[in-house]
Design a protein around this motif. Sequence first.
Motif, short mmCIF file in Angstrom:
data_model
loop_
_atom_site.label_atom_id
_atom_site.label_comp_id
_atom_site.label_asym_id
_atom_site.label_seq_id
_atom_site.Cartn_x
_atom_site.Cartn_y
_atom_site.Cartn_z
N UNK A 203 0.82 -1.22 0.00
CA UNK A 203 0.00 0.00 0.00
C UNK A 203 0.86 1.27 0.00
N UNK A 204 2.21 1.10 -0.07
CA UNK A 204 3.10 2.28 -0.13
C UNK A 204 3.92 2.33 -1.42
N UNK A 205 3.43 1.62 -2.44
CA UNK A 205 4.07 1.74 -3.77
C UNK A 205 3.49 3.00 -4.42
N UNK A 206 4.31 3.97 -4.83
CA UNK A 206 3.75 5.21 -5.40
C UNK A 206 2.98 4.95 -6.69
N UNK A 207 1.94 5.77 -6.93
CA UNK A 207 1.09 5.52 -8.10
C UNK A 207 1.86 5.66 -9.42
N UNK A 208 2.94 6.44 -9.42
CA UNK A 208 3.75 6.58 -10.64
C UNK A 208 4.27 5.20 -11.04
N UNK A 209 4.77 4.45 -10.06
CA UNK A 209 5.31 3.10 -10.33
C UNK A 209 4.20 2.17 -10.81
N UNK A 210 3.05 2.22 -10.10
CA UNK A 210 1.92 1.35 -10.46
C UNK A 210 1.52 1.60 -11.92
N UNK A 211 1.36 2.88 -12.28
CA UNK A 211 0.84 3.20 -13.62
C UNK A 211 1.86 2.91 -14.73
N UNK A 212 3.14 3.16 -14.46
CA UNK A 212 4.14 2.84 -15.49
C UNK A 212 4.16 1.33 -15.74
#
Length: 521
Positions: A203-212
């Motif tokens: 739950x602390x993975x930044x959304x930038x990483x998730x979306x890329x």
Amino acid sequence: MSKTKYDRQLRIWGEVGQAALEEASICLLNCGPTGSEALKNLVLGGVGSITIVDGSKVELGDLGNNFMVDERSVGQSKAKSTCAFLQELNDSVKAKFVEESPDALIMTSPSFFSQFTLVIATQLVEDSMVKLDRICREANVKVVFVRSYGLAGLVRVSVKEHTIIDSKPDHFLDDLRLNNPWPELYSFVETIDLNVSDHIAHKHIPYVVILVKMADEWTKSHSGNLPSTREEKKEFKDFVKSKMISMDEDNYKEAIEAAFKVFAPRGISSEIQQICNDTCAEPSSNSSDFWVMVAALKEFVSNEGDGEAPLEGSIPDMTSSTEHYINLQKIYLAKAEADFLVMEKRVKNILKRIGRDPSSISKPTIKSFCKNARKLKVCRYRMVEDEFSNPSVTEIQKCLADEDYSGAMGFYVLLRAVDRFTANYNKFPGQFDGGMDEDISRLKTTALSLLADLGCNGSVLPDDLINEMCRFGASELHVVAAFVGGIASQEVIKLVTKQFVPMLGTYIFNGIDHKSQLLTL
């Protein structure tokens, strides 16, 4: 001293903007209520110097609509009295006055205006507006024409070309490149596992990483294409949602909300493409710094940028572990710095090529250009003479027929008609007691003849509006003057600081219907 004094406005246009204001030299033509109100705002804002040009004396009537004069001023020079009052508001502003009629000065001393950064021309009739505009264009001096007339007001900027690096748009997409990650960002994203079993880490993975990551997975199964249709975009969001382990994962909610950033088109916008394709982007020895940097940008986009502008380098707040966030921040900053160094080299090469000092454009200027490269604006204004003699007939007819715009266009036509009326009868309609019916009839005839000259045969103006225009008797009401003067000073600040985008077109304030509208003529 000035940092404390101007603290609130420094938060809006920063030290660079304030420095530009403090170096500016402003000339005001006519210091009635409209001009005084416009200049008051600039004096309070800390403009460098002001020069007031007005040949009239203070009359009793001025006490009712101009706060910059008082009983002691009656019979004195209006320019001198206003100058003294404004100087009291901010003693760090240099203030001068010239006791001469602006119309006469425009006729006899055109070179007078070349010493200023900008001229605020208030309450001028059409003939003087045209002459002043021509003089200032040749001298490369900016002009803001301002007029208040009863319950009507007009503001019109005139400058050959105005370029803006920091346009400060209200809404703008973060420069995250989620749909086009560069190698370092991609490598960092690859080191993070979305399927990590540790719930806290997940739950602390930044959304930038998730979306890329998700965009990369999507393109692999969709022939290299990102979601484009409505259905695909919904499907992509559901795909992101499917990776959530529990409903309290704010990072995934942020990723779903920010999914539209993945769908944004890659590369530079059509507006920036247009600026890059402008003939001015072919630099010569007399090109401005702005166009030299645009030429460098054009080269950068075609080469190192791979279709993109230099990276801005900042990231928004997001749910993330401190470690991930700091690492991301470093990656974005490093890319922005690398892009800046490439741009700086290209700028220096271009300067050398056109025979200029390679260091003549400062690092902070190039840095600011790189940071704002996606927000550049170029504004070009028609000469007032062109607008008056050859306006867009279709636009006039369209506005007169449009219920929303008929009031603004009616006032525009009537403000020009009263100038014709004055040229013919040596007075403004309704200016003196008596003869009101005759003035109404004459103004109506003048307005119809003006419409015919503009190519709008058969167009008419409402009788009520013509009657009101005569009832105004060319008076300046303080409440309208303060509002219109405020609008004008706002435009002056945009032009001087080269921040925000000045109005393109002719601004009309309609105090009867409480409307502010821009006419593009």
